[in-house]
Design a protein around this motif. Structure first.
Motif, PDB file in Angstrom:
ATOM      1  N   TYR A 103       7.483  28.581 -25.132  1.00 21.20           N
ATOM      2  CA  TYR A 103       8.014  29.539 -26.202  1.00 21.20           C
ATOM      3  C   TYR A 103       8.402  29.215 -27.491  1.00 21.20           C
ATOM      4  CZ  TYR A 103      12.523  27.254 -25.072  1.00 21.20           C
ATOM      5  OH  TYR A 103      13.616  26.256 -24.833  1.00 21.20           O
ATOM      6  N   SER A 121       4.588  32.391 -34.568  1.00 18.89           N
ATOM      7  CA  SER A 121       5.081  33.514 -35.269  1.00 18.89           C
ATOM      8  C   SER A 121       5.511  33.412 -36.580  1.00 18.89           C
ATOM      9  CB  SER A 121       6.056  34.219 -34.285  1.00 18.89           C
ATOM     10  OG  SER A 121       5.601  34.656 -33.001  1.00 18.89           O
ATOM     11  N   GLN A 181       5.753  40.445 -30.539  1.00 13.89           N
ATOM     12  CA  GLN A 181       7.143  39.782 -29.879  1.00 13.89           C
ATOM     13  C   GLN A 181       7.994  40.958 -29.420  1.00 13.89           C
ATOM     14  OE1 GLN A 181       7.854  36.651 -29.399  1.00 13.89           O
ATOM     15  NE2 GLN A 181       5.844  36.089 -30.449  1.00 13.89           N
ATOM     16  N   ASN A 228       5.183  29.520 -29.472  1.00 13.84           N
ATOM     17  CA  ASN A 228       5.126  30.871 -29.893  1.00 13.84           C
ATOM     18  C   ASN A 228       5.733  31.064 -30.995  1.00 13.84           C
ATOM     19  OD1 ASN A 228       4.226  33.309 -29.585  1.00 13.84           O
ATOM     20  ND2 ASN A 228       5.823  33.750 -28.129  1.00 13.84           N
TER      21      ASN A 228
END
Length: 156
Positions: free
Chosen positions: A10, A17, A80, A13
């Motif tokens: 995460y 992002s 997301q 990620n």
């Protein structure tokens, strides 16, 4: 000092992002210099002379249009499963404002340090300001970066 962080999917990620919000930004070409002369009550000539004598660093200007930037942000928001913005959030002093929110204990320090490295790798940006809400957090951030004799943080 060597920083050791446990990488979580995460976190990777989250970094991707943030960096993807600026997809399409061309890499910076070397160093740029800029000094803000401030609001000194001096003559225009004196201000120009003072600026000529000073040096400073800045990141490359954003080459993306507001439309491209908004499209990038919306793409990240959809990926997301976040509410999609219908416009950029701007202020008189900043073209775009982004909020990145993470729970306590999830590795925000790792994420923003990794994000800085990714920004540098993809876009050539090397100047960052880290703003924190308290002295205690500031000291923790300072320790995460390490320190040098001149007070400038560094990573080893």
């Amino acid at each position: 000092m060597k920083l050791i962080f446990k990488r979580q999917a995460y976190q990777t990620n989250a970094v991707a992002s943030v960096v993807d919000c600026f997809a399409g930004q061309p890499p910076g070409q070397g160093l740029s210099y800029r000094i803000d002369p401030g609001k000194a009550a001096a003559s225009v000539q004196a201000r120009h002379q003072a600026v000529d004598e000073m040096e400073g660093f800045k990141n490359a200007e954003l080459a993306l249009s507001d439309h491209e930037l908004l499209e990038n942000i919306q793409t990240v928001q959809r990926r997301q499963n976040l509410p999609v913005s219908d416009q950029l959030v701007t202020t008189p002093i900043c073209k775009v404002n982004l909020d990145i929110e993470m729970e306590t204990g999830t590795g925000k320090t790792y994420c923003y340090i990794k994000t800085m490295f990714e920004f540098h790798k993809r876009y050539g940006w090397s100047k960052f300001i880290v703003v924190v809400p308290s002295i205690a957090i500031r000291e923790g951030v300072y320790k995460s970066f390490g320190s040098s004799p001149n007070g400038v943080g560094r990573l080893s």
